[in-house]
Design an enzyme around this catalytic site. Structure first.
Site, PDB file in Angstrom:
ATOM      1  N   GLN A  67      -2.152  19.529  -9.397  1.00 58.06           N
ATOM      2  CA  GLN A  67      -1.054  19.038 -10.562  1.00 58.06           C
ATOM      3  C   GLN A  67       0.208  19.906 -10.602  1.00 58.06           C
ATOM      4  O   GLN A  67       1.195  19.474 -10.607  1.00 58.06           O
ATOM      5  CB  GLN A  67      -1.648  18.870 -11.995  1.00 58.06           C
ATOM      6  N   SER A  68      -0.129  21.190 -10.664  1.00 60.36           N
ATOM      7  CA  SER A  68       0.986  22.143 -10.904  1.00 60.36           C
ATOM      8  C   SER A  68       2.170  22.199  -9.898  1.00 60.36           C
ATOM      9  O   SER A  68       3.141  21.997 -10.094  1.00 60.36           O
ATOM     10  CB  SER A  68       0.616  23.487 -11.325  1.00 60.36           C
ATOM     11  N   ARG A  88      -4.694  18.819   4.331  1.00 64.41           N
ATOM     12  CA  ARG A  88      -5.562  18.948   5.261  1.00 64.41           C
ATOM     13  C   ARG A  88      -6.020  17.334   5.795  1.00 64.41           C
ATOM     14  O   ARG A  88      -6.399  16.446   5.321  1.00 64.41           O
ATOM     15  CB  ARG A  88      -6.694  19.466   4.303  1.00 64.41           C
ATOM     16  N   LYS A 125      -5.545  26.095   9.688  1.00 65.80           N
ATOM     17  CA  LYS A 125      -5.949  27.298  10.326  1.00 65.80           C
ATOM     18  C   LYS A 125      -6.248  26.901  11.902  1.00 65.80           C
ATOM     19  O   LYS A 125      -6.840  27.974  12.493  1.00 65.80           O
ATOM     20  CB  LYS A 125      -7.385  27.381   9.738  1.00 65.80           C
ATOM     21  N   ARG A 154      -4.854  34.334   3.854  1.00 64.39           N
ATOM     22  CA  ARG A 154      -5.857  34.002   4.578  1.00 64.39           C
ATOM     23  C   ARG A 154      -5.513  32.776   5.781  1.00 64.39           C
ATOM     24  O   ARG A 154      -6.197  32.903   7.028  1.00 64.39           O
ATOM     25  CB  ARG A 154      -7.174  33.550   3.985  1.00 64.39           C
ATOM     26  N   LYS A 186      -9.293  31.863 -10.244  1.00 61.26           N
ATOM     27  CA  LYS A 186      -8.830  30.246 -10.082  1.00 61.26           C
ATOM     28  C   LYS A 186      -8.477  29.732 -11.452  1.00 61.26           C
ATOM     29  O   LYS A 186      -9.260  29.884 -12.416  1.00 61.26           O
ATOM     30  CB  LYS A 186      -9.672  29.550  -9.640  1.00 61.26           C
ATOM     31  N   GLU A 189      -5.534  23.797 -15.685  1.00 56.60           N
ATOM     32  CA  GLU A 189      -4.837  23.392 -17.061  1.00 56.60           C
ATOM     33  C   GLU A 189      -5.232  24.143 -18.316  1.00 56.60           C
ATOM     34  O   GLU A 189      -4.610  24.818 -18.935  1.00 56.60           O
ATOM     35  CB  GLU A 189      -4.727  22.050 -17.080  1.00 56.60           C
ATOM     36  N   ASP A 218      -0.396  22.847 -16.406  1.00 60.40           N
ATOM     37  CA  ASP A 218      -0.144  22.396 -14.943  1.00 60.40           C
ATOM     38  C   ASP A 218       1.428  21.902 -14.889  1.00 60.40           C
ATOM     39  O   ASP A 218       2.143  22.466 -14.148  1.00 60.40           O
ATOM     40  CB  ASP A 218      -1.086  21.102 -14.509  1.00 60.40           C
ATOM     41  N   GLY A 297       9.374  24.438 -36.904  1.00 57.66           N
ATOM     42  CA  GLY A 297      10.479  24.836 -37.431  1.00 57.66           C
ATOM     43  C   GLY A 297      10.663  25.243 -38.850  1.00 57.66           C
ATOM     44  O   GLY A 297       9.549  25.486 -39.387  1.00 57.66           O
ATOM     45  N   GLY A 298      11.815  25.299 -39.460  1.00 54.25           N
ATOM     46  CA  GLY A 298      11.948  26.013 -40.928  1.00 54.25           C
ATOM     47  C   GLY A 298      11.825  24.753 -41.563  1.00 54.25           C
ATOM     48  O   GLY A 298      11.754  24.960 -43.101  1.00 54.25           O
ATOM     49  N   GLN A 299      11.656  23.496 -41.246  1.00 53.53           N
ATOM     50  CA  GLN A 299      11.654  22.331 -42.034  1.00 53.53           C
ATOM     51  C   GLN A 299      10.345  21.716 -42.286  1.00 53.53           C
ATOM     52  O   GLN A 299       9.638  21.469 -41.374  1.00 53.53           O
ATOM     53  CB  GLN A 299      12.659  21.154 -41.800  1.00 53.53           C
TER      54      GLN A 299
HETATM   55  N1  COA Z   1      -5.663  23.285   6.471  1.00 54.64           N
HETATM   56  C1  COA Z   1      -6.899  24.187   6.263  1.00 54.64           C
HETATM   57  N2  COA Z   1      -7.166  24.643   5.263  1.00 54.64           N
HETATM   58  C2  COA Z   1      -6.778  24.407   4.079  1.00 54.64           C
HETATM   59  C3  COA Z   1      -5.402  23.411   4.111  1.00 54.64           C
HETATM   60  C4  COA Z   1      -5.113  22.813   5.369  1.00 54.64           C
HETATM   61  N3  COA Z   1      -4.070  21.969   5.377  1.00 54.64           N
HETATM   62  N4  COA Z   1      -5.231  23.139   2.830  1.00 54.64           N
HETATM   63  C5  COA Z   1      -6.030  24.130   2.056  1.00 54.64           C
HETATM   64  N5  COA Z   1      -6.816  24.674   2.864  1.00 54.64           N
HETATM   65  C6  COA Z   1      -7.997  25.453   2.387  1.00 54.64           C
HETATM   66  C7  COA Z   1      -7.228  26.926   2.024  1.00 54.64           C
HETATM   67  O1  COA Z   1      -7.053  27.958   2.915  1.00 54.64           O
HETATM   68  C8  COA Z   1      -8.684  27.413   1.225  1.00 54.64           C
HETATM   69  O2  COA Z   1      -9.373  28.061   2.153  1.00 54.64           O
HETATM   70  P1  COA Z   1      -9.952  29.503   2.149  1.00 54.64           P
HETATM   71  O3  COA Z   1     -10.623  29.647   0.638  1.00 54.64           O
HETATM   72  O4  COA Z   1     -10.808  29.687   3.025  1.00 54.64           O
HETATM   73  O5  COA Z   1      -9.063  30.668   2.268  1.00 54.64           O
HETATM   74  C9  COA Z   1      -9.280  26.170   0.740  1.00 54.64           C
HETATM   75  O6  COA Z   1      -8.625  25.159   1.339  1.00 54.64           O
HETATM   76  C10 COA Z   1      -9.235  25.817  -0.600  1.00 54.64           C
HETATM   77  O7  COA Z   1      -8.071  26.335  -1.310  1.00 54.64           O
HETATM   78  P2  COA Z   1      -8.048  26.606  -2.738  1.00 54.64           P
HETATM   79  O8  COA Z   1      -6.741  26.700  -3.388  1.00 54.64           O
HETATM   80  O9  COA Z   1      -8.960  27.905  -3.025  1.00 54.64           O
HETATM   81  O10 COA Z   1      -8.700  25.385  -3.624  1.00 54.64           O
HETATM   82  P3  COA Z   1      -9.790  25.170  -4.638  1.00 54.64           P
HETATM   83  O11 COA Z   1      -9.998  23.484  -4.812  1.00 54.64           O
HETATM   84  O12 COA Z   1     -10.961  25.948  -4.287  1.00 54.64           O
HETATM   85  O13 COA Z   1      -9.235  25.661  -5.940  1.00 54.64           O
HETATM   86  C11 COA Z   1      -7.533  25.620  -7.638  1.00 54.64           C
HETATM   87  C12 COA Z   1      -7.975  24.730  -6.791  1.00 54.64           C
HETATM   88  C13 COA Z   1      -6.442  24.742  -8.270  1.00 54.64           C
HETATM   89  C14 COA Z   1      -8.426  26.380  -8.911  1.00 54.64           C
HETATM   90  C15 COA Z   1      -6.723  26.932  -6.876  1.00 54.64           C
HETATM   91  O14 COA Z   1      -5.906  26.380  -5.952  1.00 54.64           O
HETATM   92  C16 COA Z   1      -5.979  27.697  -7.717  1.00 54.64           C
HETATM   93  O15 COA Z   1      -6.149  28.538  -8.583  1.00 54.64           O
HETATM   94  N6  COA Z   1      -4.552  27.496  -7.741  1.00 54.64           N
HETATM   95  C17 COA Z   1      -3.459  28.163  -8.507  1.00 54.64           C
HETATM   96  C18 COA Z   1      -3.491  27.951  -9.689  1.00 54.64           C
HETATM   97  C19 COA Z   1      -3.139  26.493  -9.774  1.00 54.64           C
HETATM   98  O16 COA Z   1      -2.209  26.196  -9.588  1.00 54.64           O
HETATM   99  N7  COA Z   1      -3.811  25.909 -10.775  1.00 54.64           N
HETATM  100  C20 COA Z   1      -3.632  24.546 -11.276  1.00 54.64           C
HETATM  101  C21 COA Z   1      -3.952  23.606 -10.283  1.00 54.64           C
HETATM  102  S1  COA Z   1      -3.545  21.899 -10.910  1.00 54.64           S
END
Ligand code: COA
Length: 475
Positions: A67-68, A88, A125, A154, A186, A189, A218, A297-299
């Site tokens: 979302q964010s 992906r 990757k 990474r 990680k 919201e 988010d 606010g103040g009201q």
């Molecule tokens: N091709 C290959 N790999 C891909 C890819 C693509 N197109 N898109 C994503 N990936 C991989 C990433 O490289 C990552 O791999 P790694 O951990 O081996 O390096 C993997 O997908 C997972 O990415 P990640 O961001 O860790 O997703 P998650 O589902 O585990 O975590 C969040 C989700 C939201 C918790 C995390 O992304 C986060 O904390 N983000 C920052 C804060 C944020 O925006 N939070 C609010 C979200 S609304």
């Protein structure tokens, strides 16, 4: 000594004079630079709304998910940027499949956050995927990502790597926390709402902390990031180089909760008199308490029942007892004597009696619907807010007319409602477009990047743009 003083005074009197000269130069620049003050082009002769959009020409490499990040890039798309969403292969943004309401189709979670974007699938990757990404990095202005901390590195997409390929690239990130003890966490919201000071100050005093319905962690952070990106684009016009833009969700929430940090500091000077607990004689602790529906606010304000509240959970109105309209309130609710009664006539006198005052006003609001209260009060400038349900908002004709609520058509799921651009601009008109299907624009974008058909075939055959085959997955 006297001479020194004189010198200082002289220097000080010269300073503003220099500023004046600078401003005068800017004022006169029109004549000197052939109608181009500050290097700007001549004002367009085209009718307003017909000379492109605010961000026309800006290309965004959108590596966002959930979302964010998508909130941020959708706003950039609304303003006319070409947003290329990298997903992906085979999976895409995880929200495509979350909270589905139509079997097998992109969810509303995805479609409402990814309008005005194009989708390309790339395994970031895979060496051939990296080849496409490199080409995209070279032609884009902004890379936006909200992966977990370290994920972009990474993938090999470090700041140094990106900046070498494209020194003008702005790399914008959402992370849960800024540098510090929690930077590797990680974050979703509600974690941000709790860590940013919103939850501890939301809810009723005698209940637990509450998270809000509005997604301030988010979507709020996405809005902050969009602002940072546009500022970086503006600075780049002067410096010619990109920069990193980081918005931590904790910081974004705190920015929205800043009035509560204000109150934290005010506590040193005594109780917070506009909080109803003051009027109720409940002492304050060390930290800002939850204030229920007290006005920030103040009201003084509170949520009051309206006609039909017994069956309708949204038959309520927010009522503000703003000092300048106190007499009008007294007349409306049938308490004209309160206008001169020393217990009610002044704001300080009313503070310890707010509970009783709001209960009395509620006796009046309960005889009217929330819309009737709205009409009657606004006629005499009393600010009130009807509690609108999402159903009422979805059906509200004026929100449709302004493009704040928009209906779009999707080839898979049919018509759906989305929130259009909340910012209206007179020369950059937003056309809300449906979200893309997974990889819908892959071929087109490869062609636009200048890959020849043999190269496209090579990249595709490598498997870098498609989901791994089942046997490969199992292996
Ligand atoms: N091709 C290959 N790999 C891909 C890819 C693509 N197109 N898109 C994503 N990936 C991989 C990433 O490289 C990552 O791999 P790694 O951990 O081996 O390096 C993997 O997908 C997972 O990415 P990640 O961001 O860790 O997703 P998650 O589902 O585990 O975590 C969040 C989700 C939201 C918790 C995390 O992304 C986060 O904390 N983000 C920052 C804060 C944020 O925006 N939070 C609010 C979200 S609304």
């Amino acid at each position: 000594m006297a001479k020194k003083k004189q010198k200082k005074a002289k220097a000080a009197s010269r300073k503003p004079a220099r500023k004046v000269v600078k401003l005068a130069a800017a004022r006169n620049a029109k004549g000197k630079s052939n109608g181009k003050p500050n290097g700007l082009p001549r004002p367009s002769n085209k009718p307003y709304g017909q000379d492109g959009k605010a961000l026309t020409g800006v290309r965004v490499l959108d590596f966002t998910h959930v979302q964010s990040g998508p909130t941020c890039t959708q706003l950039l798309g609304y303003m006319g940027a070409d947003v290329i969403k990298v997903e992906r292969p085979g999976v895409g943004d995880i929200t495509r499949g979350q909270l589905r309401d139509v079997k097998g189709q992109d969810s509303l979670y995805f479609t409402m956050l990814n309008g005005n974007k194009r989708s390309i699938t790339i395994d970031s990757k895979h060496p051939q995927g990296k080849r496409v990404l490199d080409a995209l990095i070279k032609v884009c202005d902004v890379l936006v990502e909200n992966f977990a901390p370290g994920a972009l590195d990474r993938m090999g997409l470090t700041w140094d790597y990106i900046h070498k390929l494209n020194p003008r690239m702005i790399v914008a990130s959402v992370k849960g926390f800024g540098p510090g003890p929690y930077e590797d966490c990680k974050v979703y919201e509600n974690v941000a709402q709790c860590a940013g000071g919103s939850a501890s100050t939301t809810g009723f005093r005698d209940g637990p902390p509450l998270v809000t319905g509005a997604q301030i962690g988010d979507s709020g952070t996405g809005v902050h990031l969009a602002w940072g990106i546009v500022c970086a684009l503006y600075q780049r016009m002067r410096t010619g180089r990109g920069q990193k833009v980081l918005c931590a969700m904790q910081d974004g929430v705190l920015n929205l909760a800043r009035v509560k940090l204000r109150d934290q500091q005010r506590l040193r000077a005594g109780p917070l008199t506009e909080y109803s607990q003051y009027g109720e004689g409940v002492s304050f602790g060390q930290a800002v308490p939850r204030a229920g529906n007290d006005s920030g606010g103040g009201q003084p304000g509170w949520i009051l029942k309206c006609k039909g509240w017994e069956n309708d959970p949204d038959a309520y109105i927010y009522f503000i007892t703003q000092a300048p309209v106190w007499e009008a309130i007294c007349d409306l609710i049938g308490k004209p004597q309160w206008k001169t009664d020393p217990d009610y006539a002044t704001p300080p006198a009313r503070l310890p009696r707010l509970k009783h005052i709001f209960a009395t006003i509620e006796e009046w609001t309960m005889t009217k619907t929330k819309f009737e209260v709205m009409d009657i009060c606004n006629r005499v400038d009393i600010p009130v807010g009807p509690i609108l349900s999402m159903k009422e908002i979805a059906e509200e004709p004026s929100l449709r007319a302004t493009g704040t609520v928009v209906e779009v058509d999707h080839p898979g799921r049919g018509k759906y409602l989305t929130v259009g651009n909340p910012v209206k601009m007179s020369d950059s008109i937003t056309e809300v477009k449906r979200s893309p299907l997974l990889g819908e624009h892959t071929d087109l974008i490869l062609e636009e990047l200048g890959f020849k058909s043999a190269e496209i075939a090579e990249i595709k055959n490598s498997g870098a743009l498609s989901a791994p085959k089942k046997e490969e997955k199992a292996a």
